[in-house]
Design an enzyme around this catalytic site. Structure first.
Site, PDB file in Angstrom:
ATOM      1  N   GLU A  82       0.879  -1.204  -0.206  1.00 45.82           N
ATOM      2  CA  GLU A  82      -0.024   0.152  -0.034  1.00 45.82           C
ATOM      3  C   GLU A  82       1.023   1.211   0.014  1.00 45.82           C
ATOM      4  OE1 GLU A  82      -3.895   1.274   1.969  1.00 45.82           O
ATOM      5  OE2 GLU A  82      -2.571   0.620   3.289  1.00 45.82           O
ATOM      6  N   GLY A 102       2.518   0.783  11.201  1.00 47.36           N
ATOM      7  CA  GLY A 102       2.157   0.199  12.433  1.00 47.36           C
ATOM      8  C   GLY A 102       1.957  -1.252  12.055  1.00 47.36           C
ATOM      9  N   MET A 110      -0.435  -3.698   8.450  1.00 51.22           N
ATOM     10  CA  MET A 110      -1.101  -3.620   7.168  1.00 51.22           C
ATOM     11  C   MET A 110      -1.877  -4.729   6.905  1.00 51.22           C
ATOM     12  SD  MET A 110      -1.378  -2.116   3.997  1.00 51.22           S
ATOM     13  CE  MET A 110      -2.499  -2.802   2.794  1.00 51.22           C
ATOM     14  N   GLU A 111      -3.046  -4.468   6.343  1.00 51.49           N
ATOM     15  CA  GLU A 111      -4.196  -5.326   6.623  1.00 51.49           C
ATOM     16  C   GLU A 111      -4.205  -6.327   5.145  1.00 51.49           C
ATOM     17  OE1 GLU A 111      -5.666  -1.549   4.461  1.00 51.49           O
ATOM     18  OE2 GLU A 111      -4.334  -1.977   6.017  1.00 51.49           O
ATOM     19  N   GLU A 159      -6.431  -3.731  12.175  1.00 49.67           N
ATOM     20  CA  GLU A 159      -6.104  -4.537  10.771  1.00 49.67           C
ATOM     21  C   GLU A 159      -7.070  -5.533  10.545  1.00 49.67           C
ATOM     22  OE1 GLU A 159      -4.029  -3.279   9.118  1.00 49.67           O
ATOM     23  OE2 GLU A 159      -3.255  -1.972  10.768  1.00 49.67           O
TER      24      GLU A 159
END
Length: 853
Positions: free
Chosen positions: A127, A266, A268-269, A301
């Site tokens: 992303e 922090g 990432m999904e 997430e």
């Protein structure tokens, strides 16, 4: 030429032409330590026979391109990060064979060698637009497809992707291939690959919709710190909560959480393959706020699995909705499903403050930003997207009601499962479920920028009763929108306690709607003026609040006696806002903190508020007051440290903050004595992280001697290397500063987290003389840094490397001259503009502090 940029118009044109049926991605991770082999077979249809389009691939050495069996010369077809595709058929097959480059910047496929044991770890981060650094793509969120990954890697590695991990097939020579099954339909940016010598543990979640396999992964050197039981507990609680709240089964086959090194974000999904920074597996004691935040990240997430992964925005205009929703959902879930039941208080003390700050910058923008191309997305991916967006959604939930809000979400997930949507689709679902018209609300809150300020206005009679009361609303002239707010107004009185003290107790609270520049509140007329009048009681809206003179005096003498933690958070926030806006002297704010922080109970209040006070001391105090206030702050922290309960979060926070505040010879001696075991405080463990904090305090004072090298020898981990790099950068030494500058602003090969550590440490307060020459060097570097270092590193260097500690009118003049002439792109200018805005605020605060005497 567009380069790596992509416009919304280009994406819309491509989406109108193509449907993507499948990707098959063959990756060989055994070819080199610097590159890997990438072959992509991309099958798609075209609505127009004979049309042209392009595929995306960044930074590759392309060997072969074949379209529908026809060979295309890479020398002519591959240019400017795009592969030109002409004369399309109705059914198309594109095959691209290339070598791609491992990243050390956290973008694309990042490669890391652990200095603790020389083991190799890879992970992807895609992303916003970086899947195209690993395989050939149509890099936009609305061209969803299914993906089949075939990965060749050393046979002793773990290899994880979005689909369930298959049993590898041995190839000989120490290699194996993992042939993953096809994924669910998803966007390129949430595809993922994690590979290397990871430690793996497996568990399951048994829910009402069936069984979900749960994997946890980390580096081998962090196995001792993988608190598996706690992580599994949080994960199970999250699934139980979200599957019930959303009334939709978890939409993927398994759920792996992988803790990875040198991570820029922090977490990432990635669908079914969440990556998180491995600092969330701490090797030293951390305060409760750390674990509360980690919980919020895990739940954030997980919420994305539905909102973002199952249903995905058509274009990045709705990026805010992805992140704002996940941010609201994670705090809502924390309160309802975990032990962190007061998380909205922590949100008010910490996260929401970042939104207020960002929203008062010259770079502020509407929550629903106009992301006309990828460069605009990178600029607008900020705390307005996260913190302000979550605050506004929280208000929307209060406006329509939680049950109708969730009902609208449930229908939305069913209507758009595995597809793409726009915000208007969600708004329509919420309007249907709630019966409320929301288009006006959306225009007011989502399509305008800036934060409102609410202040009480009143008159009193001779007995101290209100004869009139209104709430005044104002806005910055550049962002003049006055909004509708639903707020509470709390009246708090000081009441005696059995031990002879007092406590602030809420007498009553009224909820009202505020609209326009002034709103009369007849319900308060005739009421006795309280000791503390608190607007936005219960934190229902997103707005700055002001304290009247009596309320401010009450807080300065007795904020700690206010029993409700959320009310205290609002008061802390109001006092900090008033300090930043030069309405409260910095000296008064620092003394407010010293007098009351020792009794604070909210985890985020304890850890975050001292950082505000430290900034007030170093940046906002009048120069003629600074030395005296610095000494008062230092000694006050020493007193707080001595008085803190043994083993408490407050004790740890005060020890860390004292190390940062240490300037006197006595304080420096304390740091040395703590390191050497000659000074101790009951319950305070001087563990590895605290040792580095103490060494940083010594380095800042030029007293680190050989301690940095000696500590690094004892802690030869990546964390140790990053902390050592930071300590060296802090030193008031010309040679150390030059080395740090080269690593942060010149050398593009510095690993991303080491780079970040150096930038954050480079310019501590009190080193004006040695830092002054770097003002011109910063501005000169800023002209070209965006292209030289790349998006992420340049953002870090420009934002945190801005010379704020040298705040002066001369600095403002230099920055203004640079802004007039620089060739830097808008994204780079943004960070310089924000630094300038901070300096202007600091100077105004310094003048206010000087007036206060």
């Amino acid at each position: 030429m567009p380069g790596t940029n992509l416009t919304r118009e280009e994406a819309q044109t491509r989406a109108a032409l193509l449907d993507v049926q499948s990707y098959t991605v063959d990756l060989d991770l055994t070819t080199s330590e610097t590159t890997f082999a990438s072959t992509t077979t991309l099958r798609f249809t075209s609505r127009e026979v004979g049309a042209s389009t392009f595929a995306d691939l960044v930074g590759a050495d392309v060997h072969e391109i074949t379209l529908n069996g026809r060979s295309i010369d890479p020398a002519t077809a591959y240019a400017d990060s795009r592969i030109q595709l002409d004369d399309l058929a109705a059914e198309n097959e594109l095959v691209v064979r290339a070598d791609c480059t491992y990243s050390h910047s956290g973008e694309g496929l990042h490669r890391f060698v652990d200095p603790a044991d020389d083991r190799v770890y890879l992970y992807s981060q895609f992303e916003v637009p970086d899947a195209r650094r690993v395989y050939t793509t149509f890099e936009q969120p609305d061209l969803k497809s299914v993906f089949t990954f075939n990965v060749t890697a050393p046979e002793h590695w773990k290899v994880v992707s979005n689909a369930p991990t298959p049993t590898p097939t041995t190839l000989g020579g120490g290699k194996a291939v993992w042939n993953f099954p096809a994924t669910k339909r998803m966007s390129t940016y949430i595809t993922a690959l994690v590979a290397g010598e990871y430690h793996e543990v497996q568990d399951v979640y048994e829910g009402k919709h069936g069984t979900i396999p749960l994997g946890h992964y980390c580096r081998q050197s962090l196995v001792d710190y993988l608190d598996r039981d706690e992580l599994v507990k949080l994960t199970r609680a999250g699934f139980e909560f979200f599957e019930d709240a959303f009334d939709f089964p978890y939409p993927f086959e398994k759920y792996d959480q992988l803790y990875v090194p040198e991570y820029n974000m922090g977490a990432m999904e990635n669908a079914g393959c969440v990556t998180l920074r491995d600092e969330y597996l701490p090797r030293s004691r951390q305060p409760r706020s750390f674990y509360e935040f980690r919980c919020s990240v895990i739940l954030h997430e997980m919420a994305h699995m539905w909102f973002g992964d199952l249903v995905t925005m058509k274009w990045w205009d709705d990026l805010w909705l992805n992140e704002s929703f996940a941010e609201w959902a994670c705090y809502h879930a924390e309160v309802e499903a975990t032990e962190f039941t007061d998380s909205w208080t922590g949100f008010a003390n910490a996260r929401k403050q970042t939104g207020y700050r960002q929203d008062q910058m010259p770079s502020t923008h509407p929550i629903a930003a106009d992301n006309y191309d990828l460069q605009a997305v990178e600029v607008n991916f900020d705390m307005i997207t996260y913190a302000k967006g979550a605050s506004v959604l929280k208000q929307l939930v209060a406006w329509v009601g939680l049950d109708p809000f969730l009902a609208g979400l449930r229908q939305y997930f069913k209507d758009f499962a595995y597809g793409n949507s726009e915000f208007t689709d969600l708004l329509s679902a919420l309007e249907t479920a709630s019966g409320r018209e929301l288009e006006g609300w959306a225009k007011e809150w989502l399509q305008t920028a800036g934060v409102n300020t609410l202040a009480p206005q009143f008159e009193l009679d001779a007995d101290g009763n209100y004869t009139s009361f209104s709430v005044a609303q104002s806005a910055h002239p550049d962002w003049p929108t006055l909004r509708r707010h639903r707020i509470g107004i709390g009246l708090y009185d000081a009441q005696p306690t059995a031990d002879g003290g007092t406590r602030l107790v809420r007498r009553e609270s009224v909820e009202v709607d505020v609209d326009g520049a002034s709103t009369e509140i007849p319900a308060l007329v005739g009421k006795k003026q309280p000791d503390l009048l608190l607007l936005n009681d219960e934190d229902l809206t997103y707005a700055k609040i002001r304290l009247d003179e009596r309320s401010l005096a009450t807080l300065i003498s007795g904020l700690s006696t206010l029993e409700d933690s959320l009310a205290r958070a609002l008061c802390w926030g109001a006092a900090w806002d008033m300090t930043r806006d030069a309405e409260l002297a910095a000296t008064d704010f620092v003394r407010l903190v010293l007098a009351n922080i020792g009794s604070e109970t909210d985890a985020w209040g304890v850890t975050r508020i001292p950082t505000y006070a430290a900034q007030a001391v170093s940046m906002m105090t009048a120069p003629e007051h600074r030395a005296a206030l610095s000494a008062e702050w230092e000694q006050g922290l020493r007193t707080l440290l001595e008085a803190a309960a043994p083993g408490s979060d407050a004790q740890l926070t005060f020890a860390r903050t004292y190390a940062g505040a240490a300037r006197s010879k006595a304080a420096v001696r304390d740091l040395v004595a703590l390191l050497d075991g000659e000074l101790s405080f009951e319950g305070l463990s001087v563990d590895q992280d605290l040792r580095w904090t103490l060494i940083g305090g010594l380095a800042r004072n030029g007293e680190a001697d050989e301690r940095i090298a000696a500590e690094l020898a004892a802690d030869n981990t990546i964390s140790g290397q990053e902390r050592a790099a930071a300590a060296r950068a802090m030193q008031p030494d010309a040679e150390a500063k030059e080395a740090a500058w080269q690593a942060a602003f010149v050398d593009a090969g510095t690993p991303n987290e080491t780079h970040r550590s150096i930038v954050l440490a480079f310019a501590p307060s009190g080193q004006d003389e040695i830092l002054t020459p770097y003002v011109d060097r910063y501005l000169e570097a800023a002209d070209t840094l965006w292209d030289h270092l790349g998006t992420h590193k340049a953002s870090v260097a420009l934002e945190f490397g801005f010379p704020r500690v040298l705040a002066s009118d001369e600095l403002l003049a230099k920055v203004d001259a640079w802004l007039e002439s620089t060739p830097a792109p808008p994204a780079a200018k943004r960070y310089v503009l924000e630094g300038r805005a901070d300096v202007a605020r600091f100077l105004a605060a310094q003048r206010r502090d000087a007036q206060a005497g």
